[in-house]
Design an enzyme around this catalytic site. Structure first.
Site, mmCIF file in Angstrom:
data_model
loop_
_atom_site.group_PDB
_atom_site.id
_atom_site.type_symbol
_atom_site.label_atom_id
_atom_site.label_comp_id
_atom_site.label_asym_id
_atom_site.label_seq_id
_atom_site.Cartn_x
_atom_site.Cartn_y
_atom_site.Cartn_z
ATOM 1 N N GLY A 1 0.825 -1.207 0.000
ATOM 2 C CA GLY A 1 0.000 0.000 0.000
ATOM 3 C C GLY A 1 0.851 1.246 0.000
ATOM 4 O O GLY A 1 2.054 1.176 -0.225
ATOM 5 N N ASN A 2 0.223 2.377 0.230
ATOM 6 C CA ASN A 2 0.971 3.638 0.284
ATOM 7 C C ASN A 2 0.336 4.562 1.319
ATOM 8 O O ASN A 2 -0.682 4.220 1.918
ATOM 9 C CB ASN A 2 1.029 4.277 -1.110
ATOM 10 C CG ASN A 2 -0.342 4.614 -1.652
ATOM 11 O OD1 ASN A 2 -1.048 5.459 -1.114
ATOM 12 N ND2 ASN A 2 -0.730 3.925 -2.722
#
Ligand code: C5P
Length: 236
Positions: free
Chosen positions: A29-30
């Protein structure tokens, strides 16, 4: 009350960060919080637009009043954008889309191996959804091409501001969008924060005039961006 400046217009906003699954419990993810995308959707609603909101993972709720589609991965976001784009006047790609995804997704949780070997994750490129939307539009007959305005974001970690501008201009060209919102990021800058600093780049910019920059809350900045979008639609 008078109809807002975007009355009768449909604005699609993507927001948040995609999550690319490794197995049923893990993902890549980020740090995108979705705050800037949510603020843009609110500003567009305030201006009278119909807003389609395509939300990847967000730390904040989606605004009330939008037509909400939830997605997880870049490929899901792509489908949602393609479906929405043809009937949008404006597409704002504020989502942080993963550039890469694991090439395979395990159906069961990846286990520590008895032989002690480290697992290897192979990444493959995700499609560039923004660039695809631009290409898709260029195939449409003149006058019917939608969205009329395609807005991209660029989060750059460079610190020399001249470099960042240069990089932004190159990205604007490469992606072919009509407006690029450039912001400077770092782990403590922008992502998840309530305030931000952006520069708006357009293909019509003259080299001799500095492009407009705005600093403020994500709400303030969103209003500036929507204001610019209104101008661009009027001029089109
Ligand atoms: O190339 P970069 O990821 O910096 O570009 C950022 C812009 O492109 C954002 O508007 C983002 O939403 C969009 N993007 C996309 N598809 C990708 C990666 C980024 O549409 N695979």
């Amino acid at each position: 009350a008078l109809p807002g400046p975007l009355h009768g217009k449909t604005v699609t906003v993507t927001a948040g960060g995609t999550r690319e699954p490794l197995d049923p419990v893990r993902f890549l993810g980020n740090r995108s919080s979705g705050k800037q995308g949510a603020a843009l959707a609110r500003a567009a609603l305030d201006a009278g637009a119909r807003v389609r909101f395509i939300a990847a993972h967000m730390d904040v709720p989606a605004p009330d009043g939008v037509e909400l589609t939830r997605v997880e991965t870049a490929l899901e976001l792509r489908e949602a954008v393609h479906a929405a784009a043809v009937d949008s006047d404006v597409l704002i790609m504020a989502a942080a889309v993963a550039d890469f995804r694991p090439d395979t997704q395990s159906n069961t949780k990846i286990k520590k191996r008895d032989d002690g070997a480290d697992p290897v994750i192979t990444l493959v490129r995700n499609p560039d959804i923004l660039a695809e939307a631009v290409q898709q539009r260029s195939k449409a007959a003149a006058g019917t091409a939608r969205p009329a305005l395609i807005v991209g974001f660029a989060a750059e970690t460079g610190d020399g501001s001249a470099d960042v501008l240069d990089y932004g201009r190159q990205k604007l060209k490469r992606k072919g969008c009509d407006l690029l919102v450039l912001n400077r990021v770092g782990t403590s800058l922008v992502f998840g924060q309530d305030s931000t600093e952006v520069t708006l780049l357009s293909p019509q910019d003259s080299e001799s005039v500095p492009p407009p920059s705005y600093t403020g809350t994500k709400t303030d900045v969103a209003q500036r961006i929507i204001g610019r979008i209104e101008q661009e639609l009027e001029a089109a």
